[in-house]
Design a protein around this motif. Sequence first.
Motif, PDB file in Angstrom:
ATOM      1  N   GLY A 235      46.891  38.920  29.881  1.00 44.42           N
ATOM      2  CA  GLY A 235      47.011  40.328  30.240  1.00 44.42           C
ATOM      3  C   GLY A 235      45.683  41.048  30.259  1.00 44.42           C
ATOM      4  O   GLY A 235      45.579  42.149  30.780  1.00 44.42           O
ATOM      5  N   GLU A 236      44.648  40.409  29.704  1.00 43.20           N
ATOM      6  CA  GLU A 236      43.321  41.016  29.669  1.00 43.20           C
ATOM      7  C   GLU A 236      42.324  40.229  30.516  1.00 43.20           C
ATOM      8  O   GLU A 236      41.139  40.529  30.508  1.00 43.20           O
TER       9      GLU A 236
ATOM     10  N   GLU B  53      40.963  38.482  34.282  1.00 46.56           N
ATOM     11  CA  GLU B  53      40.545  39.155  35.517  1.00 46.56           C
ATOM     12  C   GLU B  53      41.724  39.665  36.329  1.00 46.56           C
ATOM     13  O   GLU B  53      41.583  40.590  37.112  1.00 46.56           O
ATOM     14  N   ASP B  54      42.913  39.091  36.120  1.00 50.07           N
ATOM     15  CA  ASP B  54      44.097  39.556  36.847  1.00 50.07           C
ATOM     16  C   ASP B  54      44.913  40.567  36.047  1.00 50.07           C
ATOM     17  O   ASP B  54      45.946  41.048  36.533  1.00 50.07           O
ATOM     18  N   GLY B  55      44.492  40.882  34.836  1.00 48.03           N
ATOM     19  CA  GLY B  55      45.139  41.912  34.031  1.00 48.03           C
ATOM     20  C   GLY B  55      46.638  41.734  33.897  1.00 48.03           C
ATOM     21  O   GLY B  55      47.135  40.635  33.649  1.00 48.03           O
ATOM     22  N   ALA B  56      47.368  42.806  34.073  1.00 49.97           N
ATOM     23  CA  ALA B  56      48.826  42.806  33.895  1.00 49.97           C
ATOM     24  C   ALA B  56      49.534  41.890  34.892  1.00 49.97           C
ATOM     25  O   ALA B  56      50.668  41.476  34.639  1.00 49.97           O
TER      26      ALA B  56
END
Length: 147
Positions: A81-82, A84-87
């Motif tokens: 979740g953190e 490069e693609d995040g959520a």
Amino acid sequence: MKFAVAPMVIALGMFGTPVLAGDTPANPDAKVYFVNLEDGAKVSGPVKVVFGLSGMGVAPAGVEKENTGHHHLLVNRPPIGEGEDGADEFIYNIPADENHIHYGGGQTEAMVELAPGTHTLQLVLGDLNHVPHDPPIYSDVITITVE
């Protein structure tokens, strides 16, 4: 890094295109954790990693069975979740590469070859399509040192 070839080959062969989350429900009280490793551990290689899971069961990838999933080991990358693609990491299938090791056969432990030095590890439970559940089930990130 070296890994067991079979799980990687199987995992790589399962993904042609990203799979969108099917909102596979999870027990909100489920937990995934490292049984034999703790943050700050000093170990020798190869590293035995035992995957713990409570509140749900383990089933191989591709098997649709309520309240089950299979393990993924994230190595040397930001917490899920953190990255490069995040959520988006919570709605698409987990990639298969040297930082995302799939245990789609339903394995509950593995021997992992890690170079000497410091490494971060995190467990993530994936559904039949390697997508995190809803809510996602993942461990804290731990740091180990391979001597």
